[in-house]
Design an enzyme around this catalytic site. Structure first.
Site, PDB file in Angstrom:
ATOM      1  N   GLU A  60     -35.356 -14.478 -16.108  1.00  0.00           N
ATOM      2  CA  GLU A  60     -35.806 -13.900 -17.380  1.00  0.00           C
ATOM      3  C   GLU A  60     -37.213 -13.308 -17.283  1.00  0.00           C
ATOM      4  OE1 GLU A  60     -35.255 -17.025 -20.292  1.00  0.00           O
ATOM      5  OE2 GLU A  60     -33.146 -17.269 -19.781  1.00  0.00           O
ATOM      6  N   ASN A  96     -32.146 -13.327 -12.270  1.00  0.00           N
ATOM      7  CA  ASN A  96     -31.180 -13.830 -13.252  1.00  0.00           C
ATOM      8  C   ASN A  96     -31.715 -13.587 -14.658  1.00  0.00           C
ATOM      9  OD1 ASN A  96     -28.747 -15.494 -13.808  1.00  0.00           O
ATOM     10  ND2 ASN A  96     -30.209 -17.015 -14.585  1.00  0.00           N
ATOM     11  N   HIS A 140     -24.560 -15.417 -21.744  1.00  0.00           N
ATOM     12  CA  HIS A 140     -24.619 -16.151 -23.023  1.00  0.00           C
ATOM     13  C   HIS A 140     -24.244 -15.165 -24.134  1.00  0.00           C
ATOM     14  CE1 HIS A 140     -26.294 -19.829 -21.438  1.00  0.00           C
ATOM     15  NE2 HIS A 140     -27.306 -19.187 -20.886  1.00  0.00           N
ATOM     16  N   GLU A 148     -24.254 -18.282 -16.331  1.00  0.00           N
ATOM     17  CA  GLU A 148     -24.446 -19.254 -17.421  1.00  0.00           C
ATOM     18  C   GLU A 148     -23.520 -18.962 -18.599  1.00  0.00           C
ATOM     19  OE1 GLU A 148     -28.591 -19.621 -18.538  1.00  0.00           O
ATOM     20  OE2 GLU A 148     -29.307 -19.247 -16.509  1.00  0.00           O
ATOM     21  N   ASP A 159     -21.250 -18.737 -21.726  1.00  0.00           N
ATOM     22  CA  ASP A 159     -20.685 -19.420 -22.886  1.00  0.00           C
ATOM     23  C   ASP A 159     -20.554 -18.390 -24.000  1.00  0.00           C
ATOM     24  OD1 ASP A 159     -23.409 -19.327 -23.735  1.00  0.00           O
ATOM     25  OD2 ASP A 159     -23.692 -21.490 -23.522  1.00  0.00           O
TER      26      ASP A 159
END
Length: 387
Positions: A170, A221, A257, A286, A288
């Site tokens: 990030e 990432n 995400h 990651e 979801d």
């Protein structure tokens, strides 16, 4: 002509036996070891979950495993420490390292023949108080020294046992942040101290990681990095710059995400393809898919179906790009999901808190099953899995 009650009885018995057959099928499949995400995945694609070792894996040697641990071992071929290798947990004081949670993840992975994704070395969030305090007066040299010592210590401890590392996490702002998409030279204490040449620091973070563990594939990432957009354009430019400078960058990760409040970016596969064309591996790191819920905390049937579609769309983008090495969900059960603590949303994972598999799980399983023949093995020469 048969008596009507006899006919009805025969029909009832026939119906009952059909129901019995129908009921026995899912049970038989559930009892079979052959239908899990990891067993159906192509050989060259790791299917992972995040796990918080400090919370869920300490003392794992005790038999039998918890239900959570049993599923974690059965369904996934890769683990990402959800928090255990972040600065605040692993390096709580300047001269103190706490590897208990990270070691628990490594031990569980070894026992269950799983790979581990390291996460994460350079990030603006979840830093310990001492970093926040000390960085107020850091020179760039101070920041470099602290970061290098941390990387060599943490990466070195697990050298040869981690197949992918999220080195820089990030590091770009979003379009809606003040200043727009740019390196986080305000929020990230290391980049702030080295704001005159933040790219040099990022490059060295990769170099130090590679020196400490030459085998690991090293990733940039980020979230909101699935499709082609302003943020991924910035990453694409940065990747080219780093590679031109000989930096051992070898992967690009889209966190995945997602929220059902927003649309899905259909350019995800094209984005992965352009990073792959630079010679990088790509990954969904990651995943979801969260959603706003009704007053009872329940999703609608429409939301459940759309969630399955979104999970599957991310997996498809990965499966369709040969360079995609791993697809990781950020926890697999709703009871342990980070989402409700951060967003007014929920139901984000592929299983309920009681480990009931959702349609999202079924969609992933089906796509992995279908994908197996289509992907050629692409393990680079010399790379071996550490089992």
């Amino acid at each position: 002509m048969s008596h009507p009650t006899t006919m009805r009885r025969v029909a009832a018995i026939a119906a009952a036996s059909l129901v019995a057959v129908a009921l026995s099928l899912p049970a038989a499949q559930a009892g079979s070891r052959h239908h899990t995400l990891r067993s159906e995945a192509p050989r060259d694609l790791e299917v992972g979950s995040a796990v918080w070792g400090q919370r869920d894996l300490l003392g794992y040697d005790r038999r039998p495993p918890t239900q959570f641990q049993r599923i974690l071992g059965a369904e996934f071929s890769s683990l990402t420490p959800e928090n255990d290798m972040k600065w605040a947990e692993v390096h709580p004081e300047p001269d103190v390292y706490d590897f208990s949670g990270a070691d628990a993840v490594m031990a569980f992975a070894k026992a269950n023949r799983q790979e581990v994704r390291g996460h994460t070395l350079l990030w603006h969030s979840q830093n310990p108080q001492w970093v926040i305090d000390a960085s107020a007066t850091w020179t760039c040299e101070d920041a470099r020294d602290v970061l290098e010592e941390h990387i060599r210590t943490v990466v070195g401890r697990y050298a040869g046992e981690i197949y992918e590392w999220d080195v820089a996490n990030e590091i770009f702002q979003d379009e809606w942040d003040t200043g727009g998409v740019m390196l986080r030279t305000e929020a990230n204490p290391f980049l702030k101290a080295c704001a005159e040449d933040p790219v040099a620091l990022i490059g060295d973070a990769f170099r130090w990681t590679h020196e400490a563990d030459p085998e690991a594939v090293l990733f940039l990432n980020d979230y909101n990095a699935e499709g082609i957009n302003t943020k991924t354009d910035a990453y694409y430019a940065l990747a080219q710059e780093l590679l031109a400078d000989g930096v051992p960058l070898s992967g690009f990760g889209a966190q995945g995400h997602l929220s059902l409040q927003y649309g899905f970016d259909e350019s995800m596969q094209a984005n992965f393809e352009r990073f792959a064309a630079l010679g990088l591996k790509v990954a969904v790191t990651e995943a979801d898919v969260r959603m706003p819920l009704d007053a009872n905390g329940e999703p609608t049937a429409e939301q459940i179906a759309l969630q399955a579609e979104r999970y599957d769309a991310m997996l498809q983008a990965c499966v369709n790009v040969a360079a995609c090495t791993s697809f990781t969900v950020w926890g697999f059960d709703d009871a342990r999901s980070w989402v409700p603590g951060v967003f007014p949303e929920g139901y984000a994972t592929i299983m309920t808190e009681d480990f009931v598999k959702k349609p999202a799980y079924d969609a992933l399983l089906e796509t992995l099953t279908d994908a197996t023949p289509g992907r050629a093995p692409r393990t680079p020469p010399g790379h071996h899995h550490h089992h």
